[in-house]
Design a protein around this motif. Structure first.
Motif, PDB file in Angstrom:
ATOM      1  N   PRO A  43       0.820  -1.213   0.000  1.00 20.82           N
ATOM      2  CA  PRO A  43       0.000   0.000   0.000  1.00 20.82           C
ATOM      3  C   PRO A  43       0.854   1.264   0.000  1.00 20.82           C
ATOM      4  O   PRO A  43       1.941   1.290   0.569  1.00 20.82           O
ATOM      5  CB  PRO A  43      -0.803  -0.107   1.298  1.00 20.82           C
ATOM      6  CG  PRO A  43      -0.696  -1.528   1.715  1.00 20.82           C
ATOM      7  CD  PRO A  43       0.629  -2.012   1.210  1.00 20.82           C
ATOM      8  N   TYR A  50      -5.495  14.098  10.728  1.00 25.95           N
ATOM      9  CA  TYR A  50      -5.049  14.081  12.126  1.00 25.95           C
ATOM     10  C   TYR A  50      -6.023  14.755  13.092  1.00 25.95           C
ATOM     11  O   TYR A  50      -5.799  14.707  14.308  1.00 25.95           O
ATOM     12  CB  TYR A  50      -3.687  14.766  12.245  1.00 25.95           C
ATOM     13  CG  TYR A  50      -2.614  14.111  11.409  1.00 25.95           C
ATOM     14  CD1 TYR A  50      -2.086  14.748  10.290  1.00 25.95           C
ATOM     15  CD2 TYR A  50      -2.127  12.849  11.732  1.00 25.95           C
ATOM     16  CE1 TYR A  50      -1.099  14.143   9.529  1.00 25.95           C
ATOM     17  CE2 TYR A  50      -1.144  12.238  10.967  1.00 25.95           C
ATOM     18  CZ  TYR A  50      -0.637  12.903   9.872  1.00 25.95           C
ATOM     19  OH  TYR A  50       0.340  12.304   9.106  1.00 25.95           O
ATOM     20  N   GLY A  96       1.150   8.604  18.149  1.00 26.02           N
ATOM     21  CA  GLY A  96       2.339   7.840  18.493  1.00 26.02           C
ATOM     22  C   GLY A  96       2.124   6.351  18.432  1.00 26.02           C
ATOM     23  O   GLY A  96       3.096   5.598  18.416  1.00 26.02           O
ATOM     24  N   GLN A  98       1.769   2.940  16.860  1.00 24.24           N
ATOM     25  CA  GLN A  98       2.331   2.520  15.596  1.00 24.24           C
ATOM     26  C   GLN A  98       1.478   1.502  14.878  1.00 24.24           C
ATOM     27  O   GLN A  98       1.592   1.339  13.682  1.00 24.24           O
ATOM     28  CB  GLN A  98       3.738   1.951  15.821  1.00 24.24           C
ATOM     29  CG  GLN A  98       4.689   2.945  16.454  1.00 24.24           C
ATOM     30  CD  GLN A  98       4.801   4.226  15.660  1.00 24.24           C
ATOM     31  OE1 GLN A  98       4.835   4.209  14.442  1.00 24.24           O
ATOM     32  NE2 GLN A  98       4.847   5.357  16.346  1.00 24.24           N
TER      33      GLN A  98
ATOM     34  N   GLY B  98       8.927   8.314  15.973  1.00 21.65           N
ATOM     35  CA  GLY B  98       8.087   9.451  16.331  1.00 21.65           C
ATOM     36  C   GLY B  98       6.684   9.333  15.766  1.00 21.65           C
ATOM     37  O   GLY B  98       6.436   8.543  14.859  1.00 21.65           O
ATOM     38  N   PRO B  99       5.774  10.129  16.300  1.00 16.87           N
ATOM     39  CA  PRO B  99       4.369  10.019  15.888  1.00 16.87           C
ATOM     40  C   PRO B  99       4.126  10.544  14.477  1.00 16.87           C
ATOM     41  O   PRO B  99       4.834  11.419  14.000  1.00 16.87           O
ATOM     42  CB  PRO B  99       3.633  10.889  16.915  1.00 16.87           C
ATOM     43  CG  PRO B  99       4.662  11.872  17.361  1.00 16.87           C
ATOM     44  CD  PRO B  99       5.968  11.155  17.331  1.00 16.87           C
ATOM     45  N   ASN B 100       3.125   9.989  13.853  1.00 15.47           N
ATOM     46  CA  ASN B 100       2.628  10.461  12.561  1.00 15.47           C
ATOM     47  C   ASN B 100       3.648  10.380  11.435  1.00 15.47           C
ATOM     48  O   ASN B 100       3.545  11.115  10.455  1.00 15.47           O
ATOM     49  CB  ASN B 100       2.107  11.899  12.664  1.00 15.47           C
ATOM     50  CG  ASN B 100       0.908  12.002  13.603  1.00 15.47           C
ATOM     51  OD1 ASN B 100       0.183  11.034  13.785  1.00 15.47           O
ATOM     52  ND2 ASN B 100       0.731  13.152  14.206  1.00 15.47           N
ATOM     53  N   GLU B 102       5.074   8.484   8.253  1.00 10.69           N
ATOM     54  CA  GLU B 102       4.492   7.583   7.278  1.00 10.69           C
ATOM     55  C   GLU B 102       5.191   6.229   7.277  1.00 10.69           C
ATOM     56  O   GLU B 102       6.423   6.151   7.332  1.00 10.69           O
ATOM     57  CB  GLU B 102       4.588   8.190   5.883  1.00 10.69           C
ATOM     58  CG  GLU B 102       3.989   7.321   4.779  1.00 10.69           C
ATOM     59  CD  GLU B 102       4.091   7.942   3.398  1.00 10.69           C
ATOM     60  OE1 GLU B 102       4.459   9.136   3.312  1.00 10.69           O
ATOM     61  OE2 GLU B 102       3.819   7.237   2.414  1.00 10.69           O
ATOM     62  N   GLN B 103       4.391   5.165   7.234  1.00  8.67           N
ATOM     63  CA  GLN B 103       4.917   3.821   7.089  1.00  8.67           C
ATOM     64  C   GLN B 103       5.035   3.526   5.588  1.00  8.67           C
ATOM     65  O   GLN B 103       4.057   3.624   4.859  1.00  8.67           O
ATOM     66  CB  GLN B 103       3.988   2.805   7.769  1.00  8.67           C
ATOM     67  CG  GLN B 103       3.909   2.992   9.274  1.00  8.67           C
ATOM     68  CD  GLN B 103       3.043   1.941   9.951  1.00  8.67           C
ATOM     69  OE1 GLN B 103       2.855   0.840   9.435  1.00  8.67           O
ATOM     70  NE2 GLN B 103       2.527   2.274  11.117  1.00  8.67           N
ATOM     71  N   PHE B 105       5.687   0.752   2.759  1.00 11.63           N
ATOM     72  CA  PHE B 105       5.523  -0.690   2.656  1.00 11.63           C
ATOM     73  C   PHE B 105       6.403  -1.289   1.563  1.00 11.63           C
ATOM     74  O   PHE B 105       6.629  -0.680   0.503  1.00 11.63           O
ATOM     75  CB  PHE B 105       4.065  -1.038   2.351  1.00 11.63           C
ATOM     76  CG  PHE B 105       3.149  -0.887   3.530  1.00 11.63           C
ATOM     77  CD1 PHE B 105       2.609   0.339   3.870  1.00 11.63           C
ATOM     78  CD2 PHE B 105       2.829  -1.992   4.313  1.00 11.63           C
ATOM     79  CE1 PHE B 105       1.766   0.473   4.966  1.00 11.63           C
ATOM     80  CE2 PHE B 105       1.992  -1.866   5.413  1.00 11.63           C
ATOM     81  CZ  PHE B 105       1.454  -0.634   5.740  1.00 11.63           C
TER      82      PHE B 105
END
Lengths: 112, 114
Positions: A43, A50, A96, A98, B98-100, B102-103, B105
């Motif tokens: 993806p 947010y 935060g 995950q 850290g937060p937010n 992007e992952q 893939f």
């Protein structure tokens, strides 16, 4: 565990039409994400939301974070052939966190 | 720059055999995730690594599943005594800490257990 209900499961449209899909949850999420997956690929993030009530656009894509924090929608305007693929919504429980919780996906097919 | 890579791209195995799936994250990404995607379904979280912290294993479906991350980079997901219901695409993602963040893939490994 948490689940996201995504609809519709599939869509068959004509090129040029607008598309709308949505996700709902029984749980509150602090972040909503929309991804697109092409065959044989992972993806790819399209839009991240947010803040409750936030409306965000990315080209022909528009997404909103529901005010209750339990839903989101994605609109695609004037669809083109490269929009074909599977669209997923995903939620993050808190800032935060995950882990992403994914919807079941909407498969978009476009007739030229 | 190079994205997340996974190997093999396809794996066919017999029921009861062990398999190892590999993930190479984006250089500099300290967070690494494994997800499983069954046919026609969304992604299901399996495990998350962040730096030297203890991994979050809360998504692993059984004790036949394990994962390690060596040197804060490459990760291996191991499935022991594979079952037919393990057949799925296994996706790896990485992100900055850290937060937010992007992952990103990888393309996934398609596992078929006969």
């Amino acid at each position: 565990g948490q689940q996201l209900n995504q609809s519709p499961q599939s869509m068959f449209i004509q090129e040029g039409e607008d598309v709308s899909m949505n996700c709902t949850s029984s749980s509150i999420f602090n972040t909503w994400l929309w991804y697109k997956q092409d065959p044989g690929e992972g993806p790819v993030l399209l839009i991240a939301l947010y803040k409750a009530g936030e409306l965000t656009s990315n080209g022909r894509l528009t997404a909103q974070f529901g005010i209750t924090r339990k839903d989101s929608f994605l609109n695609i305007s004037a669809s083109i052939p490269s929009d074909v693929g599977i669209y997923f919504c995903a939620g993050q429980l808190y800032q935060g966190a995950q882990k992403l919780v994914f919807g079941q996906g909407t498969r978009l097919t476009i007739n030229p | 720059g190079a994205g997340v890579s996974q190997s093999p791209s396809n794996k066919v195995t017999e029921k009861g055999k062990d398999v190892e799936l590999r993930c190479d994250p984006i250089s500099g990404h300290t967070a690494l995730y494994w997800y499983r995607q069954s046919l026609g379904q969304g992604l299901e979280f399996l495990i998350y690594f962040q730096g030297n912290s203890a991994p979050d294993k809360s998504g692993l479906p059984s004790d036949r599943f394990s994962a390690e991350r060596t040197g804060g980079s490459v990760s291996t997901l191991t499935i022991q005594r594979t079952q037919q219901e393990d057949s799925a695409v296994y996706l790896c993602a990485s992100s900055l800490a850290g937060p937010n963040n992007e992952q990103f893939f990888g393309p996934g490994t398609r596992l078929t257990v006969l």
